[in-house]
Design a protein around this motif. Structure first.
Motif: not given
Length: 594
Positions: A409, A413, A416
């Motif tokens: 995760t 992130a 991104t």
């Protein structure tokens, strides 16, 4: 200057900040230029009061700060050498000695002190002293005020007795006094450094007791004194008096090798502490890893004396071409044993690095691990894990990999964010065009000339209020930081690390000035070549463009800087993403797409 003083053509050139050829041209072109009153045909002298009046009347006298005028006093009195400055400092602190050949210079310097304070004058003299020593390689380097302030903050000297056994010019103890140390004691083997340090420390307001004496490892001026805190930036490299001191009782943690003087200074400092007292010492990075010193390092760990090793950013203190380590040690109580050791690797811009160090030290004092906000830069270790064969105490080798791998995760992130940042970069890239018409070369002029004309003002004294549109330039290099003050910084005060260029809005666009000052050609002109690169902004050359043209160029320069800032942010985030991904792959928390 008093009436009756005489100056040479070279003195006039320095006074007006021009070349000697310019002075020669003035003598030929202007009939009212002052006539020689002495000297010789090849080196005439001129009446200084008439020269200054002529320069003022013809608009050729540059605007000078009090510190500029102080340097001129030294030059005119032929006292702009390190030993001469030390002599001046001695006379400033001794009212009965203000006679003889330096009396005139002392009187003029005291007049400047009446304007800006004796402490500011002592600081300027100390800075000049260090600069001159550094130029001739005589070991005059000094701890930076930023690092000294952080050391004093961490050491918490309020109400304590603080010692520096190799004080140089007294920068560290000066910072301790500003944090209300009750007493400071210092020594140095150099008589001139003792004089500079004594004057600098005596000028601090307060009721603290100050003692500065001549001394070294052999002739310790405070052998019977015990203190609460030791702060020091001792001499590095070379050797130390091994034969004379081999049997000394200070070597509780094993005899320091001949080639490790820093380990002798560490043990000397520990021997001067009350039990429970602390040492804060700046050291070269080699002390943490050199094979010759591993026995002493092992004993410092085993007996609980070493408590923290902090790697400072490159270039924040002398010598500016390397990283420095800050060691924190504690004189053990009788029952002390191995203690947890904090490792900090702070290779960030100084304000961010200083905050990382503060946060990590607060947690360490509370017997807690570093907070998550600095977890990537600090780790608290069991000393047993450090007592390996090499006893390597280099922070980067322990901080790296000391934290758990990031999960999917977190890595996703970050990916991104990086993709979004990279997709936005093309929009920040300004267009370029070939010139559609030819034009004659643009005339330019120096910043020094613009200051003389009054279209630019330079502010260098700390504490001056900043205004929107001011241009800030870092005072040391090798590549100066350039900023334009905006609404968020309006009213903030100038710090000691920057100088300020303030322009009349009708004359100069601030972003145009920033672009010109940051050009490669100007950087070659303004950055000095010493081991402490200093910025001489008056040497920079600025093209003489109209205000509308300046605005067009300035807006383009601003867009280029925004583009560069975006690239730097993307690079930093890209490096973080790569590090997170590699760590996750090796730890098994991530997998490849194959």
């Amino acid at each position: 200057m008093n009436r009756g003083a005489e100056v040479t053509a070279g003195d006039i050139a320095r006074l007006a900040d021009v070349s000697r050829a310019a002075v020669s041209n003035w003598r030929k072109r202007y009939p009212d230029f002052p006539k020689p009153v002495g000297g010789s045909m090849s080196s005439p002298t001129f009446p200084l009061d008439e020269v200054e009046q002529w320069l003022e009347a013809n608009g050729r006298m540059p605007t000078r700060t009090a510190v500029d005028r102080l340097h001129l006093v030294l030059q005119r009195a032929s006292m702009d050498t390190d030993d001469a400055i030390a002599a001046i400092v001695r006379r400033l602190s001794d009212a009965e000695a203000r006679t003889g050949p330096t009396a005139q210079a002392v009187a003029e310097i005291l007049a400047i002190a009446d304007e800006i304070g004796l402490g500011a004058v002592q600081e300027a003299l100390a800075t000049r002293f260090v600069d001159l020593r550094d130029r001739r390689g005589a070991g005059g380097r000094s701890t930076s005020t930023e690092v000294a302030a952080l050391v004093a903050e961490l050491a918490q000297p309020q109400g304590a007795t603080v010692m520096d056994p190799a004080c140089r010019t007294g920068v560290l103890l000066h910072a301790a006094l500003t944090r209300r140390a009750a007493r400071v004691v210092a020594q140095d083997a150099d008589d001139d450094l003792v004089a500079i340090a004594r004057a600098r420390l005596a000028s601090v307001d307060g009721v603290a007791r100050v003692e500065v004496r001549r001394g070294d490892l052999i002739d310790d001026a405070f052998g019977d004194t015990r203190v609460d805190i030791v702060v020091s930036d001792p001499p590095n490299g070379g050797g130390w008096p091994y034969e004379e001191l081999a049997g000394d009782l200070r070597w509780e943690y094993s005899l320091p090798p001949r080639s490790e003087p820093e380990l002798a200074w560490i043990q000397h400092a520990l021997a001067r502490l009350h039990p429970g007292g602390h040492v804060w010492m700046l050291l070269p990075p080699g002390v943490a890893e050199r094979p010759a010193g591993r026995r002493v390092r092992r004993e410092l760990l085993r007996r609980g004396a070493l408590r923290a090793v902090i790697a400072l950013p490159t270039g924040v203190t002398a010598p500016y071409n390397m990283r420095r380590h800050l060691w924190m040690l504690r004189r053990p109580e009788v029952v002390d044993g191995p203690q947890a050791v904090l490792m900090v690797d702070a290779e960030q811009p100084w304000p961010e690095a200083a905050e990382i160090i503060r946060s990590a030290m607060r947690a360490h004092r509370a017997d807690s691990p570093p907070p998550d906000t600095v977890g990537a830069h600090a780790v608290r270790l069991d000393p047993v894990s450090l007592i390996s064969e090499d006893v390597d105490l280099t922070p980067s080798r322990h901080v790296s990999g000391a934290h758990p791998a990031h999960d999917f995760t977190q890595v996703s992130a970050t990916r991104t964010r990086l993709a979004a940042m990279m997709s936005a970069l093309p929009e920040t890239l300004p267009p370029v065009h070939t010139r559609r018409s030819s034009r004659d070369p643009v005339a330019d002029t120096t910043v020094g000339d613009l200051i003389k004309r009054g279209t630019l003002v330079v502010l260098a004294e700390p504490g001056a209020a900043l205004h929107v549109g001011d241009v800030l330039i870092s005072s040391t290099g090798p590549r100066p930081e350039l900023l334009v003050v905006d609404d968020t910084d309006d009213g903030r005060t100038l710090d000691g690390r920057h100088i300020c260029l303030r322009s009349n809005p009708d004359h100069w666009d601030p972003w145009f000035l920033v672009g010109c000052l940051g050009s490669a050609a100007n950087l070659r002109r303004v950055v000095s070549t010493g081991s402490i690169p200093r910025i001489e902004v008056r040497r920079a050359r600025i093209p003489s463009l109209s205000r509308p043209e300046q605005h067009l160029y300035g807006e383009y320069f601003r867009r280029l800087r925004e583009m560069l800032a975006g690239l730097q942010q993307a690079t930093a985030l890209g490096e973080e993403f790569v590090e997170m991904t590699v760590g996750g792959l090796l730890a098994g928390t991530l997998d490849t797409d194959g």
